[in-house]
Design a protein around this motif. Structure first.
Motif, PDB file in Angstrom:
ATOM      1  N   SER A  77       0.847  -1.189   0.000  1.00 46.17           N
ATOM      2  CA  SER A  77       0.000   0.000   0.000  1.00 46.17           C
ATOM      3  C   SER A  77       0.879   1.234   0.000  1.00 46.17           C
ATOM      4  CB  SER A  77      -0.901   0.027   1.234  1.00 46.17           C
ATOM      5  OG  SER A  77      -1.792  -1.062   1.198  1.00 46.17           O
ATOM      6  N   THR A 108      -5.482  -0.654  -6.915  1.00 43.14           N
ATOM      7  CA  THR A 108      -6.819  -0.178  -6.550  1.00 43.14           C
ATOM      8  C   THR A 108      -6.707   1.043  -5.656  1.00 43.14           C
ATOM      9  OG1 THR A 108      -7.538  -2.486  -6.576  1.00 43.14           O
ATOM     10  CG2 THR A 108      -9.055  -0.900  -5.608  1.00 43.14           C
ATOM     11  N   TYR A 110      -8.371   3.474  -2.789  1.00 48.70           N
ATOM     12  CA  TYR A 110      -9.322   3.463  -1.686  1.00 48.70           C
ATOM     13  C   TYR A 110      -9.412   4.840  -1.049  1.00 48.70           C
ATOM     14  CZ  TYR A 110      -8.949  -1.555  -2.166  1.00 48.70           C
ATOM     15  OH  TYR A 110      -8.960  -2.827  -2.680  1.00 48.70           O
ATOM     16  N   ASP A 113     -11.665   5.907   4.192  1.00 48.71           N
ATOM     17  CA  ASP A 113     -12.402   4.951   5.032  1.00 48.71           C
ATOM     18  C   ASP A 113     -12.085   3.497   4.661  1.00 48.71           C
ATOM     19  OD1 ASP A 113     -13.697   4.672   2.620  1.00 48.71           O
ATOM     20  OD2 ASP A 113     -15.703   5.165   3.363  1.00 48.71           O
ATOM     21  N   ASN A 114     -11.098   3.290   3.770  1.00 49.72           N
ATOM     22  CA  ASN A 114     -10.663   1.955   3.337  1.00 49.72           C
ATOM     23  C   ASN A 114     -11.680   1.236   2.454  1.00 49.72           C
ATOM     24  OD1 ASN A 114      -8.022   1.808   4.456  1.00 49.72           O
ATOM     25  ND2 ASN A 114      -8.933   1.493   6.482  1.00 49.72           N
ATOM     26  N   PHE A 115     -12.637   2.007   1.886  1.00 49.04           N
ATOM     27  CA  PHE A 115     -13.555   1.436   0.897  1.00 49.04           C
ATOM     28  C   PHE A 115     -13.357   2.178  -0.432  1.00 49.04           C
ATOM     29  CE2 PHE A 115     -15.698   0.411   4.942  1.00 49.04           C
ATOM     30  CZ  PHE A 115     -15.767  -0.962   4.789  1.00 49.04           C
ATOM     31  N   LEU A 116     -13.978   1.671  -1.508  1.00 44.48           N
ATOM     32  CA  LEU A 116     -13.827   2.310  -2.812  1.00 44.48           C
ATOM     33  C   LEU A 116     -14.469   3.697  -2.777  1.00 44.48           C
ATOM     34  CD1 LEU A 116     -14.743  -0.796  -5.036  1.00 44.48           C
ATOM     35  CD2 LEU A 116     -12.470  -0.013  -4.370  1.00 44.48           C
ATOM     36  N   SER A 163      -5.581   6.246  -0.695  1.00 42.40           N
ATOM     37  CA  SER A 163      -4.417   5.359  -0.641  1.00 42.40           C
ATOM     38  C   SER A 163      -4.562   4.349  -1.774  1.00 42.40           C
ATOM     39  CB  SER A 163      -4.341   4.646   0.704  1.00 42.40           C
ATOM     40  OG  SER A 163      -5.465   3.816   0.887  1.00 42.40           O
ATOM     41  N   LEU A 164      -3.465   3.716  -2.116  1.00 38.29           N
ATOM     42  CA  LEU A 164      -3.463   2.709  -3.173  1.00 38.29           C
ATOM     43  C   LEU A 164      -3.020   1.371  -2.600  1.00 38.29           C
ATOM     44  CD1 LEU A 164      -1.561   4.665  -5.984  1.00 38.29           C
ATOM     45  CD2 LEU A 164      -4.036   4.370  -5.795  1.00 38.29           C
ATOM     46  N   SER A 165      -3.536   0.296  -3.184  1.00 37.59           N
ATOM     47  CA  SER A 165      -3.005  -1.030  -2.876  1.00 37.59           C
ATOM     48  C   SER A 165      -2.644  -1.715  -4.171  1.00 37.59           C
ATOM     49  CB  SER A 165      -4.054  -1.890  -2.152  1.00 37.59           C
ATOM     50  OG  SER A 165      -4.051  -1.592  -0.777  1.00 37.59           O
TER      51      SER A 165
END
Lengths: 197, 181
Positions: A77, A108, A110, A113-116, A163-165
């Motif tokens: 991440s 991906t 995000y 809130d750690n959702f899309l 953020s990106l993962s």
């Protein structure tokens, strides 16, 4: 008597606040023992692993519940661009990547809130199956609130401090054994229209 | 007075230390338990697959989902005996992974290791016995470190077309208590 009760009660209250507070602080601030940094990307050697220490396990439970171990999948991440500046959904970034030694990979975006990110664009990720690489195996993509003329695009609209993962499925040992120096995509900020710079 | 302060500080620090450690240890169990309750609709859908729709911006069940994967989950409960899990083949990356109550990913079987026709895995706790027939019908018998946990199938399905194919494959899969046979 009253003094005694106050004495014990204050120990209980302060002790509980200190104990739970410090634990939450450790978990929330990513005190990841086993953390590996690789050019602004970070991962943990022990995600999903039965070797994870209690702090890593707690942190992973919060940000990567049901993640796979690194023989199966390596997750990195990041929250900042090449200059070390936090990502901003209103800005435009260029991703420069090369071949990745994994069976399949994706990147991906995000929201905090750690959702899309909720933006209606249906472009939260790019992946190995849709990527059009150059002849030498390198590829570029754009992260921006609008697609513009980009072929490979991740929408950052309403992404805020996103953020990106990157997911690397069935990674070859070149990745899983070299987490700290395997080449990963670089992300450069190109412009920042409409954002407070 | 001085002594009272020393007792106060020592007791407070001791309590803080114990609670710190207890909280860090308990935290994954608490979050995993919450995830099991969410995925099983508070225990109503245990020992049965739940096939998630395509991960979109409205998905809120599990943090940081991949929009390119088709996920199926089964919250298992081995209290009343072993559970049989079957997975269908998939012409691309897929995996069955098992997670214990402390969030550990203690078992993973991906399509490279899986028989071409798919696989049956029997999940049990170490003290549960199986008959020879049950054992023979399984590709693998796995001991779960906890009575409850989550089985998860991931299928690579980055397009709506592939996702529709994943849906057709996964409805044939089983997550079911052996005692329900």
């Amino acid at each position: 008597m009253l003094k005694k009760i106050a004495f014990v009660l204050s120990i209980l209250l302060v002790g509980a606040a200190l104990g739970v507070g410090s634990a939450l602080l450790m978990i929330r601030n990513g005190a990841m023992i086993g953390r590996v940094d690789n050019n602004h990307w970070y991962t943990s050697r022990t995600v999903g692993s039965v070797d994870a220490d209690p702090y890593t396990r707690a942190l992973v439970a919060r940000i990567g519940l049901l993640g796979l171990n690194r023989q199966e999948t390596v997750y990195f991440s990041r929250t900042e661009d090449e200059a070390g500046v936090a990502f901003d959904g209103a800005c435009t970034y260029r991703i420069d990547g090369g071949p990745l030694a994994a069976r399949w990979w994706s990147i991906t975006l995000y929201a905090p809130d750690n959702f899309l990110a909720v933006n209606g664009d249906d472009q939260p990720s790019i992946d190995a199956t849709s990527m059009q690489p150059n002849a030498d195996g390198s590829w570029t993509a754009r992260i921006a609130p609008e697609q513009g003329d980009a072929v490979n695009w991740i929408s950052s609209r309403n992404g805020g401090a996103f953020s990106l993962s990157i997911r690397l499925y069935n990674p070859e040992p070149a990745i899983s054994e070299h987490l700290e120096d395997v080449p990963l995509p670089a992300i450069t900020r190109e412009s920042c229209e409409g954002a407070g710079q | 007075m001085k002594k009272a302060w020393i007792v106060w500080i020592a007791s407070t620090l001791l309590l803080a230390g114990v609670l710190h450690v207890a909280f860090v240890f308990a935290y994954p169990y608490i979050l995993m338990n919450a995830a099991m309750n969410r995925l099983s609709v508070n225990g109503e859908r245990e020992n049965v697959w739940t096939h998630a729709p395509r991960m979109t911006e409205t998905a809120r069940l599990i943090v940081r989902p991949s929009p390119d994967l088709a996920y199926s989950s089964c919250v298992y409960d081995l209290t009343d005996g072993p559970v049989r899990i079957s997975v269908q083949p998939w012409g691309d990356y897929m995996s069955l992974s098992l997670f214990g109550a402390n969030t550990d990913n203690y078992f993973t079987l991906n399509d490279r290791r899986m028989p071409q026709a798919g696989a049956v895995v029997i999940l049990r706790t170490a003290d549960q016995a199986l008959t020879d027939e049950q054992r023979a019908a399984a590709f693998d018998v796995v001991d779960s470190p906890s009575a409850r946990g989550i089985a998860l199938v991931r299928r690579l399905a980055p397009s709506p077309e592939r996702f529709a194919e994943a849906e057709a494959a996964r409805v044939q899969e089983e997550c079911r208590a052996l005692s329900a046979d």
